[in-house]
Design a protein around this motif. Structure first.
Motif, short mmCIF file in Angstrom:
data_model
loop_
_atom_site.label_atom_id
_atom_site.label_comp_id
_atom_site.label_asym_id
_atom_site.label_seq_id
_atom_site.Cartn_x
_atom_site.Cartn_y
_atom_site.Cartn_z
N UNK A 114 0.84 -1.20 0.00
CA UNK A 114 0.00 0.00 0.00
C UNK A 114 0.87 1.26 0.00
N UNK A 115 1.92 1.28 0.81
CA UNK A 115 2.80 2.45 0.85
C UNK A 115 3.45 2.68 -0.51
N UNK A 116 3.91 1.62 -1.14
CA UNK A 116 4.53 1.75 -2.46
C UNK A 116 3.50 2.21 -3.49
N UNK A 117 2.30 1.66 -3.42
CA UNK A 117 1.23 2.06 -4.35
C UNK A 117 0.95 3.55 -4.21
N UNK A 118 0.87 4.02 -2.98
CA UNK A 118 0.59 5.45 -2.75
C UNK A 118 1.74 6.33 -3.22
N UNK A 119 2.93 5.81 -3.19
CA UNK A 119 4.09 6.56 -3.67
C UNK A 119 4.08 6.66 -5.20
N UNK A 120 3.57 5.61 -5.86
CA UNK A 120 3.66 5.52 -7.32
C UNK A 120 2.38 5.86 -8.07
N UNK A 121 1.25 5.92 -7.37
CA UNK A 121 -0.03 6.15 -8.05
C UNK A 121 -0.85 7.17 -7.27
N UNK A 122 -1.50 8.09 -7.97
CA UNK A 122 -2.17 9.19 -7.28
C UNK A 122 -3.44 8.84 -6.51
N UNK A 123 -4.15 7.79 -6.90
CA UNK A 123 -5.42 7.47 -6.22
C UNK A 123 -5.40 6.03 -5.74
N UNK A 124 -5.18 5.87 -4.43
CA UNK A 124 -5.14 4.55 -3.82
C UNK A 124 -6.04 4.55 -2.59
N UNK A 125 -6.96 3.61 -2.55
CA UNK A 125 -7.82 3.40 -1.39
C UNK A 125 -7.58 1.97 -0.90
N UNK A 126 -7.99 1.69 0.33
CA UNK A 126 -7.75 0.36 0.88
C UNK A 126 -8.94 -0.15 1.66
N UNK A 127 -8.88 -1.43 1.90
CA UNK A 127 -9.76 -2.05 2.88
C UNK A 127 -9.08 -1.90 4.24
#
Length: 149
Positions: free
Chosen positions: A110-123
């Motif tokens: 999740x941290x890497x996704x948020x670093x690399x992509x502007x829109x990240x949501x999670x469960x």
């Protein structure tokens, strides 16, 4: 790591009746860390996911990535992807990473996704979640990134 990717028109996750994550058009990522997985598998999974050309271009061909279309990414932990039903009718989850290790790898992803992509949501890791989605296509892809030998 095991993953199922679904191209969605929209998706949301609820915990105890409250929405904890939601996106419009994009990808729903159901992900499971397995015994022996490390950050390398999470990084490879994310790299592949962001580059997969599974969105339609103007000609209707799957030729665009999540980045190309600016879609959202909803990441949901799902240890049941590691289910082994070969020995009977009750699934075994022995290949799923222990909870602490699974959480660590999920948090890394999740941290890497948020670093690399502007829109990240999670469960919510470990929670009893209700996932709602409108599968677009439908397009559903399984991915597996085993530990390097």
């Amino acid at each position: 790591m095991l993953a199922v990717i679904q191209r969605v028109a929209e998706a949301r996750v609820q915990v105890a009746g409250r929405t904890v994550g939601e996106i419009g058009p994009g990808l729903l990522l159901l992900v499971c860390a397995e015994v022996g997985d490390a950050e390398a598998q999470a990084d490879r999974l994310l790299d592949k996911l962001l580059k997969l050309r599974i969105f339609s271009d103007a000609a209707g061909k799957m030729n665009l990535s999540l980045r190309d279309v600016g879609g959202g990414l909803l990441v949901v932990s799902q240890f049941t992807l590691a289910a082994d039903v070969s020995g009977g009718n009750r699934p075994s989850f022995a290949q799923a990473a222990p909870p602490a290790e699974g959480r660590r790898l999920y948090d890394h992803l999740v941290a890497q996704a948020r670093r690399l992509h502007p829109e990240v949501a999670t469960g919510e890791f470990g929670a009893d979640m209700k996932v709602q989605l409108v599968n677009d296509g439908p397009v559903t892809l399984p991915l597996r990134f085993p530990p390097a030998a």
